[in-house]
Design a protein around this motif. Sequence first.
Motif, PDB file in Angstrom:
ATOM      1  N   LYS A 224       0.829  -1.213   0.000  1.00 31.11           N
ATOM      2  CA  LYS A 224       0.000   0.000   0.000  1.00 31.11           C
ATOM      3  C   LYS A 224       0.861   1.260   0.000  1.00 31.11           C
TER       4      LYS A 224
ATOM      5  N   ALA B  62       2.683   1.739  -3.314  1.00 34.39           N
ATOM      6  CA  ALA B  62       1.721   2.144  -4.348  1.00 34.39           C
ATOM      7  C   ALA B  62       1.367   3.622  -4.194  1.00 34.39           C
TER       8      ALA B  62
ATOM      9  N   ASP C  12       2.861  -0.722  -8.970  1.00 30.73           N
ATOM     10  CA  ASP C  12       1.464  -0.805  -9.375  1.00 30.73           C
ATOM     11  C   ASP C  12       0.784  -1.637  -8.284  1.00 30.73           C
TER      12      ASP C  12
ATOM     13  N   GLN D 189      -2.250  -2.611  -7.495  1.00 32.48           N
ATOM     14  CA  GLN D 189      -3.190  -3.693  -7.801  1.00 32.48           C
ATOM     15  C   GLN D 189      -2.472  -4.917  -8.376  1.00 32.48           C
TER      16      GLN D 189
ATOM     17  N   MET E 156      -0.615  -6.668  -5.652  1.00 22.40           N
ATOM     18  CA  MET E 156      -1.539  -7.420  -4.788  1.00 22.40           C
ATOM     19  C   MET E 156      -1.895  -8.767  -5.429  1.00 22.40           C
ATOM     20  N   VAL E 157      -2.290  -8.726  -6.693  1.00 18.63           N
ATOM     21  CA  VAL E 157      -2.705  -9.962  -7.375  1.00 18.63           C
ATOM     22  C   VAL E 157      -1.541 -10.957  -7.420  1.00 18.63           C
TER      23      VAL E 157
ATOM     24  N   PHE F 238      -6.448  -7.423   2.010  1.00 20.50           N
ATOM     25  CA  PHE F 238      -6.813  -7.155   0.624  1.00 20.50           C
ATOM     26  C   PHE F 238      -8.070  -7.929   0.213  1.00 20.50           C
TER      27      PHE F 238
ATOM     28  N   GLU G 152     -10.790  -6.039  -1.792  1.00 20.05           N
ATOM     29  CA  GLU G 152     -10.229  -5.467  -3.032  1.00 20.05           C
ATOM     30  C   GLU G 152      -9.968  -6.594  -4.048  1.00 20.05           C
ATOM     31  N   MET G 153      -9.432  -7.712  -3.565  1.00 17.94           N
ATOM     32  CA  MET G 153      -9.117  -8.820  -4.467  1.00 17.94           C
ATOM     33  C   MET G 153     -10.387  -9.511  -4.943  1.00 17.94           C
TER      34      MET G 153
ATOM     35  N   LEU H  84     -12.044  -8.183  -7.898  1.00 19.08           N
ATOM     36  CA  LEU H  84     -11.383  -8.429  -9.196  1.00 19.08           C
ATOM     37  C   LEU H  84     -11.541  -9.866  -9.689  1.00 19.08           C
TER      38      LEU H  84
END
Length: 326
Positions: free
Chosen positions: A285, A288, A294, A296, A299-300, A318, A321-322, A325
């Motif tokens: 975080k 970023a 980046d 996102q 995170m992925v 997360f 947020e995850m 997606l």
Amino acid sequence: MKTFRIDQRPRRNRQTASIRSMVRENRLHPSDFILPLFVVDGQEKQIPIESMPDCFRLSPDLVIKECQKAYQLGIPAVALFPSLPASLKDKAASESINPEGLLQRTISQIKSKVPEITVITDVAMDPYSIDGHDGLVQDSVILNDETLEILVNMAVSQAAAGADIIAPSDMMDARVGAIRQGLDQHDYTHVGILAYSAKYASAFYGPFRDALNSEPRSGDKKTYQMDPANRREAIREILLDVDQGADMVMVKPAIIYLDVIAEIKSKINVPVAAYNVSGEYAMIKSAAKLGWLDGQAAMVEMLTAIKRSGADIILTYFAKEMAELC
Ligand code: PBG
């Protein structure tokens, strides 16, 4: 151009997004996640946690809303952590068994308003202890056997309030067996145990301790949490907990212990959880926010790596947020 004979071309399987999606070995799904939530007393309170951007200490009414949102996204469970004022802390963590305590009230409200979501509660003395340690402190020593009874009472109190799964994070010896016995004696045979079995003495818990103001008042947690240098010891801890009745086990932290997760997964047959801890969250975080990563994509990639290592369940800040997606 000189031509070479090439027999193997792995890039064929990577040439388009559709082919890549066919050959992808690991996929994240909202049901992989457990969302940790910090609870504070009051109404409509949403207090930011500076070292954990986008995370808040929430009052029970807002915790309910968060549970509803999480469940709608497909997240099956939340893990609750109460943030208490110093006035409610003492040496013996007495507030932890108050049937009208903040945690107990929050559990029963969730169970009546969002009954579908699984409620997981943490068993350890630190949020309730003036010493900020997970066990009972006497003359700077963390007492193991004397702590067990306190942990058992805490677990029974959480089960009485409606907790579905009890998660001991204290790392005292023999606590899983003691808690199992205590739950069974009180007819909570259906309440599960998710044991923080391989929990390391990590610098990556800093933001969490900010959130709960639960930093140890003196010393550190190295006499009970594990040495980051050790892997075989993690297997020993996990096998002991499974033997004592753990329904699921956990490795914590996650991204810097992927080797431990992979090894544990190959050795046991109960589900393996990994805790993507506060410091791991804060690193991404903050980078970023500075524009250095980046956020996102990082995170992925990080959560996918945890799954690839063998984790069946991922506790992560997360989670929402995850899940959005997935
Ligand atoms: C307390 C507990 C801690 C975490 C979960 N339960 C902190 C600690 O052991 O000091 C850390 C979680 C995180 O950093 O996200 N027993």
